[in-house]
Design a protein around this motif. Structure first.
Motif, PDB file in Angstrom:
ATOM      1  N   ASP A   3       0.861  -1.186   0.000  1.00 30.40           N
ATOM      2  CA  ASP A   3       0.000   0.000   0.000  1.00 30.40           C
ATOM      3  C   ASP A   3       0.892   1.229   0.000  1.00 30.40           C
TER       4      ASP A   3
ATOM      5  N   TRP B 122       0.123  -7.386  -4.868  1.00 28.31           N
ATOM      6  CA  TRP B 122      -0.906  -6.402  -5.203  1.00 28.31           C
ATOM      7  C   TRP B 122      -0.465  -5.041  -4.702  1.00 28.31           C
ATOM      8  N   LEU B 123      -0.514  -4.084  -5.600  1.00 29.82           N
ATOM      9  CA  LEU B 123      -0.062  -2.725  -5.311  1.00 29.82           C
ATOM     10  C   LEU B 123      -1.269  -1.801  -5.284  1.00 29.82           C
ATOM     11  N   THR B 124      -1.463  -1.099  -4.179  1.00 33.27           N
ATOM     12  CA  THR B 124      -2.599  -0.202  -4.035  1.00 33.27           C
ATOM     13  C   THR B 124      -2.125   1.101  -3.407  1.00 33.27           C
TER      14      THR B 124
ATOM     15  N   ALA C  76       0.403   4.263  -6.152  1.00 31.61           N
ATOM     16  CA  ALA C  76       0.600   2.976  -6.829  1.00 31.61           C
ATOM     17  C   ALA C  76       0.988   3.152  -8.291  1.00 31.61           C
ATOM     18  N   TYR C  77       0.315   4.053  -8.991  1.00 32.71           N
ATOM     19  CA  TYR C  77       0.586   4.211 -10.425  1.00 32.71           C
ATOM     20  C   TYR C  77       1.944   4.861 -10.661  1.00 32.71           C
TER      21      TYR C  77
ATOM     22  N   ALA D 201       4.589   1.783  -9.670  1.00 33.18           N
ATOM     23  CA  ALA D 201       4.584   0.520 -10.421  1.00 33.18           C
ATOM     24  C   ALA D 201       5.671   0.443 -11.502  1.00 33.18           C
TER      25      ALA D 201
ATOM     26  N   ARG E 148       0.831  -6.193  -9.489  1.00 34.03           N
ATOM     27  CA  ARG E 148      -0.392  -5.790 -10.180  1.00 34.03           C
ATOM     28  C   ARG E 148      -1.093  -4.699  -9.374  1.00 34.03           C
ATOM     29  N   ILE E 149      -1.500  -3.643 -10.055  1.00 32.56           N
ATOM     30  CA  ILE E 149      -2.208  -2.560  -9.384  1.00 32.56           C
ATOM     31  C   ILE E 149      -3.655  -2.972  -9.130  1.00 32.56           C
TER      32      ILE E 149
ATOM     33  N   PRO F 262      -6.605  -0.926  -7.417  1.00 32.23           N
ATOM     34  CA  PRO F 262      -6.752   0.449  -6.921  1.00 32.23           C
ATOM     35  C   PRO F 262      -7.482   0.616  -5.598  1.00 32.23           C
TER      36      PRO F 262
END
Length: 259
Positions: A124, A218-220, A224-225, A228, A236-237, A239
């Motif tokens: 996160d 998992w990327l939140t 994140a954007y 990445a 993987r994003i 959101p």
């Protein structure tokens, strides 16, 4: 059962969704201040009254401000302020120190666990960057904490104030230039950004090894954007993990009450 609101009150932004009883998102948004979120929810409630508001909130003034604004709006919806617990839905279990696991991290783990018996590494990227490791059986193995890009800047900038100006979160460029900086501001921006990504690559790789089996990452979070493209490890994003977790908790609560 009517629509419910899901609200994630972070240190920098307030993100929200309204979902139908079937889970369809009928409205969403993000504001800097809690009052803006309450105004948006009140506007939506005029068309379709809300039956409940589920909240993941930071401690301190922002959480209190949201509670006050919500009470003044008179929405008439039941408010559920989530707290992290040792045993959650779908067999989620955590031995993290009592009272120290952030509710946003807990909600993200709930969302990850809802996707089945699979190991997941949740990153996160917000004001702080957190890494949480979840085994396939639902056991939370703990995690790691790092300062996010804004906190990293704020930690060093005052010591170099003669050459680096303060920066607000909104002033960061959308993409990071990886070339060496030719001034102190660029050098700090690029050094911290690439250093943060390098640290995360190491933690993700180590966590995958410790899990002993292939694990998704998992990327939140708000950064994140931005983050990445800097990572070498596969990620993987996803959101809205915190809001997804709030939705799962609202369904779990209904099941517990029904039982």
């Amino acid at each position: 059962m009517g629509d419910i609101a899901l609200v994630d009150i972070g240190s920098s932004r307030v993100k929200w969704q309204v979902r139908s009883p079937d889970g369809d998102v009928t409205g969403s948004g993000a504001t800097r201040e809690p009052a803006g979120c309450v105004r948006a929810l009140a506007s939506m409630a005029q068309a379709s009254p809300l039956t409940a508001v589920w909240v993941s909130r930071v401690t301190g003034d922002r959480g209190l401000e949201f509670s006050g604004e919500l009470a003044a709006a008179g929405l008439g919806a039941a408010v559920h302020a989530v707290q992290a617990v040792a045993v959650g839905p779908n067999g989620l279990h955590s031995d993290y120190a009592v009272g120290q696991l952030g509710v946003d991290r807990y909600c993200a783990l709930v969302a990850a666990r809802a996707c089945g018996d699979t190991p997941v590494i949740v990153v996160d990227a917000g004001t702080a960057v957190t890494v949480d490791v979840l085994h396939a059986d639902g056991q939370h193995a703990g995690g790691y904490l790092l300062p996010g890009r804004q906190l990293g800047w704020e930690a060093l900038q005052p010591r170099l104030a003669d050459r680096i100006a303060p920066r607000e979160a909104s002033q960061w460029p959308e993409d990071l230039d990886p070339a060496p900086g030719l001034n102190s501001a660029d050098a700090l921006e690029r050094g911290w950004g690439l250093g943060l990504a390098g640290a995360l690559d190491g933690l993700i790789a180590r966590s995958r090894t410790d899990l002993g089996e292939p694990a998704a990452c998992w990327l939140t979070g708000g950064d994140a954007y931005w983050l990445a493209p800097l990572l070498r490890e596969e990620a993987r994003i996803v959101p809205n993990l915190v809001l997804d977790g709030l939705w799962e908790l609202s369904r779990w609560d209904d099941a517990v009450c029904a039982g």
